[in-house]
Design an enzyme around this catalytic site. Structure first.
Site, PDB file in Angstrom:
ATOM      1  N   LYS A   1       0.833  -1.206   0.000  1.00 43.76           N
ATOM      2  CA  LYS A   1       0.000   0.000   0.000  1.00 43.76           C
ATOM      3  C   LYS A   1       0.867   1.254   0.000  1.00 43.76           C
ATOM      4  CE  LYS A   1      -4.028  -1.915   2.456  1.00 43.76           C
ATOM      5  NZ  LYS A   1      -4.832  -1.833   3.706  1.00 43.76           N
TER       6      LYS A   1
ATOM      7  N   ALA B   1       0.189  -3.701  10.752  1.00 39.22           N
ATOM      8  CA  ALA B   1       1.483  -3.288  10.209  1.00 39.22           C
ATOM      9  C   ALA B   1       1.353  -1.864   9.702  1.00 39.22           C
ATOM     10  CB  ALA B   1       1.909  -4.216   9.085  1.00 39.22           C
TER      11      ALA B   1
ATOM     12  N   ALA C   1      -1.212   1.393   6.221  1.00 38.07           N
ATOM     13  CA  ALA C   1      -1.333   0.392   7.284  1.00 38.07           C
ATOM     14  C   ALA C   1      -2.266  -0.719   6.840  1.00 38.07           C
ATOM     15  CB  ALA C   1      -1.854   1.034   8.572  1.00 38.07           C
ATOM     16  N   ASP C   2      -2.117  -1.854   7.484  1.00 37.74           N
ATOM     17  CA  ASP C   2      -3.027  -2.979   7.247  1.00 37.74           C
ATOM     18  C   ASP C   2      -3.256  -3.699   8.570  1.00 37.74           C
ATOM     19  OD1 ASP C   2      -4.500  -4.602   5.176  1.00 37.74           O
ATOM     20  OD2 ASP C   2      -3.338  -6.165   6.174  1.00 37.74           O
ATOM     21  N   THR C   3      -4.499  -4.050   8.819  1.00 41.67           N
ATOM     22  CA  THR C   3      -4.868  -4.757  10.046  1.00 41.67           C
ATOM     23  C   THR C   3      -5.405  -6.130   9.701  1.00 41.67           C
ATOM     24  OG1 THR C   3      -5.396  -2.687  11.172  1.00 41.67           O
ATOM     25  CG2 THR C   3      -6.343  -4.709  12.104  1.00 41.67           C
TER      26      THR C   3
END
Length: 208
Positions: free
Chosen positions: A66, A124, A87-89
């Site tokens: 991303k 992250a 960010a990624d969850t």
């Protein structure tokens, strides 16, 4: 009578490569003026997990991807060269990634799996600044109490599970389902404030 002009908004200090209202809210809470970049997702399945890729590697790769897509979008359009945050969850149960539910039945299935058990939430964060990619991961253990099927059904009918990893939002109605967390509450929301502030300081952005 003297007219009073509204105060001007402070200039953006960074780009956020995410449409998540929760991430916007948390950056605002941190006192960070920012601009959202709505970078188109690549064609095909939304954020697929590669064959043989662990859940831990998956969440880091997705955040990194991303950030790099956002960097390219910024450069291609000649935008000011501000630091860019992505960010990624990911919700992980027994090593398996539980993504965003496709529909009501999928949301019900995910919540039934989480009911009465502990799971892991990894968020992250990736920041592109200058010519550097800075990365961090927040890891939180979350325990959800046992849920009755009618509770799950009412929650699904509320509309809250959709568009959220693991089919719940800890900051919303599902907060009543969570009996214990060990780690970062804001990380479960989608942007761990502690790790994000550390990355931004490394990128030259001071936080209050």
């Amino acid at each position: 009578m003297t007219d009073t002009a509204a105060p001007a908004s402070p200039p953006a200090r960074l780009y956020l490569a995410s449409a998540s209202p929760r991430r916007r809210e948390l950056l605002t809470q941190m006192g960070l003026a920012h601009e959202v970049l709505l970078v188109p997702a690549p064609p095909g399945e939304d954020e697929p997990q590669h064959p043989g890729e662990s859940a831990a590697d998956y969440v880091q790769r997705t955040a990194r991807d991303k950030a790099l897509r956002g960097r390219d979008w910024m450069r291609d359009r000649g935008l000011p060269r501000l630091p860019l945050l992505a960010a990624d969850t990911t919700v992980i149960l027994a090593g398996q990634v539980l993504g965003k539910p496709a529909d009501r039945d999928d949301a019900f299935r995910i919540l039934r799996a989480l009911s009465g058990s502990a799971h892991e939430v990894r968020t992250a964060v990736a920041v592109w600044a200058g010519d550097r990619l800075l990365e961090a991961v927040s890891i939180t253990e979350v325990r959800m109490r046992e849920l009755a099927d009618d509770e799950i059904g009412r929650y699904c009918d509320s509309g809250e599970p959709y568009g959220k990893a693991g089919a719940y939002g800890i900051q919303g109605l599902a907060g009543a389902f969570i009996s214990h967390i060990a780690g970062s509450y804001t990380g479960v929301m989608g942007l761990p404030v502690f790790e994000t502030a550390n990355l931004l300081r490394a990128a030259g952005i001071q936080t209050p």
